[in-house]
Structure formats: structure tokens, C-alpha cells
Motif scaffolding. Structure first.
Motif: not given
Length: 135
Positions: A50-58
Motif C-alpha cells: 500500500p502506498g505510492p508505488g505507481w506514483a513513484i514509477v510515473i
């Protein structure tokens, strides 16, 4: 010794000045490539949690987009589809949004369960049962 406001060099942005010579261009490509790779790698590691994994990839993709056109196209594609998904969700009824939200939470719970199970060897369901049996 600063640049005078009326000099032509004052209009040139920092990245354009770096790209103006072959060594700077190569160093910028390598630096952007390495930094973007590190950020994307951290994001990919964090995706199952849970958290900003996809946001960090972007974010890593946005870093790559500074120097690589393929990353710029992929970032534009991603923005377009995330925006259309967001608008579609906004047009749905409250019940449908709740169903989608619950489905997403169940999906994230499964991902967290399997990530902890595979990486740490801990069965969270069994741990919860043991905890409830003790109390």
C-alpha cells in the motif's frame, strides 16, 4: 561574473546549454537514465505494498521524459488513460464507485498477502488466526 540580461545566452535554458556540447549531452543522457532507472526500480519494488508505488514509477517515467522521447510518449499515454479512468469513475453512481473501491482494496490485500508470504515467508492469515485464538 554573471550573464548580462541582453546577452543571447540569457535566453538559453540550463538543459539546452548542457546539450550544446557532446560531452554534456552524453552526461545528461547517462544521468537522466540512471536517476530515472533508480526511481522506477524503487517504485516497482513498492507497487505490491500500500502506498505510492505507481506514483513513484510515473515520477521515474517523467524523469526519463526529460531526455528520452519514448518515455515522453509513454508518459503522455499514461496521463491520457489515467485521466480518462478518473473521469469514467467520476461519472459512475455512488454504489458503483463503492464496488470498485472494495474490489481495489481486496486486490491490494491479496497483493500484500502474497508479497509478505513470498518475500518474508509469513502467512498473515495463519498469524491472524493464531492471534485471535490467543485473545
Amino acid at each position: 561574473m554573471g550573464v548580462k540580461p541582453d546577452d543571447k545566452a540569457s535566453d538559453v535554458r540550463l538543459l539546452d546549454r548542457i546539450r550544446s556540447n557532446p560531452t554534456g549531452r552524453l552526461a545528461l543522457k547517462i544521468g537522466i537514465g540512471v536517476l530515472g532507472t533508480l526511481v522506477v526500480a524503487v517504485g516497482i519494488v513498492l507497487i505490491p505494498f500500500p502506498g505510492p508505488g505507481w506514483a513513484i514509477v510515473i515520477l521515474g517515467l517523467a524523469i526519463w521524459a526529460v531526455e528520452f522521447t519514448w518515455a515522453k510518449r509513454l508518459l503522455d499515454f499514461t496521463k491520457r488513460h489515467v485521466l480518462s479512468w478518473t473521469h469514467w469513475i467520476g461519472r459512475q453512481s455512488l454504489v458503483m464507485r463503492a464496488v470498485i473501491g472494495v474490489a481495489c482494496m481486496v486486490f491490494v490485500a491479496f497483493i500484500v498477502y502474497f508479497a509478505v508470504r513470498l518475500s518474508l515467508g509469513i502467512d498473515l492469515i495463519q498469524e491472524a488466526r493464531d492471534f485471535l485464538a490467543r485473545n
